[in-house]
Design an enzyme around this catalytic site. Sequence first.
Site, mmCIF file in Angstrom:
data_model
loop_
_atom_site.group_PDB
_atom_site.id
_atom_site.type_symbol
_atom_site.label_atom_id
_atom_site.label_comp_id
_atom_site.label_asym_id
_atom_site.label_seq_id
_atom_site.Cartn_x
_atom_site.Cartn_y
_atom_site.Cartn_z
ATOM 1 N N PHE A 213 -11.875 -30.861 -1.088
ATOM 2 C CA PHE A 213 -10.901 -30.680 0.340
ATOM 3 C C PHE A 213 -10.529 -29.227 0.421
ATOM 4 O O PHE A 213 -9.646 -28.860 -0.302
ATOM 5 C CB PHE A 213 -10.099 -31.690 0.160
ATOM 6 C CG PHE A 213 -10.334 -33.060 -0.522
ATOM 7 C CD1 PHE A 213 -11.484 -33.792 0.209
ATOM 8 C CD2 PHE A 213 -9.794 -33.645 -1.470
ATOM 9 C CE1 PHE A 213 -11.727 -34.810 -0.335
ATOM 10 C CE2 PHE A 213 -9.960 -34.836 -1.916
ATOM 11 C CZ PHE A 213 -11.049 -35.388 -1.581
ATOM 12 N N ASP A 215 -8.695 -26.783 1.400
ATOM 13 C CA ASP A 215 -7.022 -26.519 2.009
ATOM 14 C C ASP A 215 -6.826 -25.144 1.576
ATOM 15 O O ASP A 215 -7.602 -24.311 1.427
ATOM 16 C CB ASP A 215 -6.338 -27.620 1.248
ATOM 17 C CG ASP A 215 -6.034 -27.207 -0.298
ATOM 18 O OD1 ASP A 215 -6.735 -26.550 -0.883
ATOM 19 O OD2 ASP A 215 -4.845 -27.753 -0.746
ATOM 20 N N ASP A 283 -11.034 -32.069 -7.471
ATOM 21 C CA ASP A 283 -9.892 -31.661 -6.699
ATOM 22 C C ASP A 283 -8.635 -32.110 -7.214
ATOM 23 O O ASP A 283 -7.610 -31.299 -6.996
ATOM 24 C CB ASP A 283 -10.328 -32.452 -5.446
ATOM 25 C CG ASP A 283 -9.181 -32.063 -4.257
ATOM 26 O OD1 ASP A 283 -9.398 -31.043 -3.526
ATOM 27 O OD2 ASP A 283 -8.084 -32.743 -4.278
HETATM 28 N N1 56B Z 1 -7.610 -30.388 -1.864
HETATM 29 C C1 56B Z 1 -6.378 -30.928 -1.539
HETATM 30 N N2 56B Z 1 -5.587 -30.778 -0.875
HETATM 31 C C2 56B Z 1 -4.334 -31.603 -0.534
HETATM 32 C C3 56B Z 1 -4.277 -32.641 -1.289
HETATM 33 C C4 56B Z 1 -3.048 -33.382 -0.940
HETATM 34 C C5 56B Z 1 -2.324 -34.455 -1.511
HETATM 35 N N3 56B Z 1 -3.244 -35.471 -1.838
HETATM 36 C C6 56B Z 1 -2.640 -36.619 -2.628
HETATM 37 C C7 56B Z 1 -3.509 -37.432 -3.006
HETATM 38 C C8 56B Z 1 -3.695 -38.002 -4.442
HETATM 39 C C9 56B Z 1 -2.648 -36.939 -4.848
HETATM 40 O O1 56B Z 1 -1.905 -37.693 -5.775
HETATM 41 C C10 56B Z 1 -2.074 -36.244 -3.901
HETATM 42 O O2 56B Z 1 -0.618 -36.352 -3.712
HETATM 43 C C11 56B Z 1 -2.381 -32.577 -0.090
HETATM 44 N N4 56B Z 1 -3.181 -31.325 0.333
HETATM 45 C C12 56B Z 1 -3.136 -29.812 0.907
HETATM 46 O O3 56B Z 1 -2.485 -29.118 0.112
HETATM 47 C C13 56B Z 1 -1.558 -28.462 1.131
HETATM 48 C C14 56B Z 1 -0.215 -28.525 0.789
HETATM 49 O O4 56B Z 1 0.442 -27.711 -0.130
HETATM 50 P P1 56B Z 1 1.876 -27.595 -0.373
HETATM 51 O O5 56B Z 1 2.581 -26.810 0.757
HETATM 52 O O6 56B Z 1 2.092 -26.771 -1.644
HETATM 53 O O7 56B Z 1 2.474 -28.854 -0.465
HETATM 54 C C15 56B Z 1 -1.819 -28.709 2.466
HETATM 55 O O8 56B Z 1 -3.032 -27.840 2.780
HETATM 56 C C16 56B Z 1 -2.414 -30.084 2.393
HETATM 57 O O9 56B Z 1 -3.241 -30.723 3.230
HETATM 58 C C17 56B Z 1 -5.314 -32.923 -2.301
HETATM 59 O O10 56B Z 1 -5.340 -33.898 -2.979
HETATM 60 N N5 56B Z 1 -6.282 -32.051 -2.396
#
Ligand code: 56B
Length: 306
Positions: A213, A215, A283
Amino acid sequence: MEEVRTTAAWVASRATHVKVDPLEIENVVNSIQGLVPKVEWDFEGIHYFDDGPLTVQYLFVLDAINFCFWPDQELSYDHLAHGLKSALQKDKCALDADRLQSYTGPQLHELLNWPRPLPLEEERIRLLHEVGLELERNFGGEAANLVKASGKSAANLVTLVTRHFPGFRDHSVYKGHQIFLYKRAQIFAADVWGAFKGQGYGEFYDIKSITIFADYIVPAVLRQLGVLKYSSSLSSSVDTKAEICSGSEEEIELRACTIHAVEKMRDIIQSKFGKQVLSVEMDLWLWSRGVQNSALPHHRTLSIYY
Ligand SMILES: Nc1nc2c(c(CN[C@H]3C=C[C@H](O)[C@@H]3O)cn2[C@@H]2O[C@H](COP(=O)(O)O)[C@@H](O)[C@H]2O)c(=O)[nH]1
């Protein structure tokens, strides 16, 4: 998801601001001996889970507005995940399709128990309305029916989500070519899979087709590992926290090279160590590293997609 893979590779082969370093990919894979450290979904313990359709509704609403937390220095994804969970625990109907269509900005940040407007709050409201309306119109108001309609295919689920909900259409145009990134649509499929541990609603025979993903956290981790190299001008924009325009070549290269680099890592783990690793597992490992290191500089783009 093949479109995500091929268009990301297309960008990576033409990129001028971001380079994927194949030697560093080998080094990283060798350093872990092909064994990706296992990180549990919800390692933070912040998500709602009741093993039923309300969990799917929760995850869909969560991922509809899972983007752009950084403009508020104190806000993070955790506040959103935990805020929606508390709201549901107080009122099981808080995320019903009709309620989603009526939320205003102030009601949303109050629901999340956040003391001030959220970044891009008007966009978040627009997307919640869109989700509520389309769920009601075509899925009996329930995201669980959307998942059922996918026939246990993560790829079908991503297609359904992007077909019915325009707010999930995370596309860009790069050097005249359409590039597919689909961060929030894919993360929804992965979240359902992760929350239900691959069973029931979370059973997808093709979960391996999902890519990482793209991000703003994972590119920062790949840069720290040396896998992504930035041009000097991009390095300085990221390090000085300058905003990078949505849809700019820099932004698309950052996201596409992230996807491509992780696909290359998977290939090497397979060819050298004979192990099949899912992008979802890659990821969780890389993202959890990134969020545990708040000092890591990340790129800043005002975007509704991530
Ligand atoms: N690649 C990727 N990006 C993810 C997540 C998640 C949450 N997934 C949940 C699912 C299972 C886990 O236990 C996680 O809790 C959020 N994001 C992204 O991160 C950024 C937020 O950053 P900060 O501002 O520091 O909170 C924002 O772009 C957000 O869209 C992920 O898993 N993978």
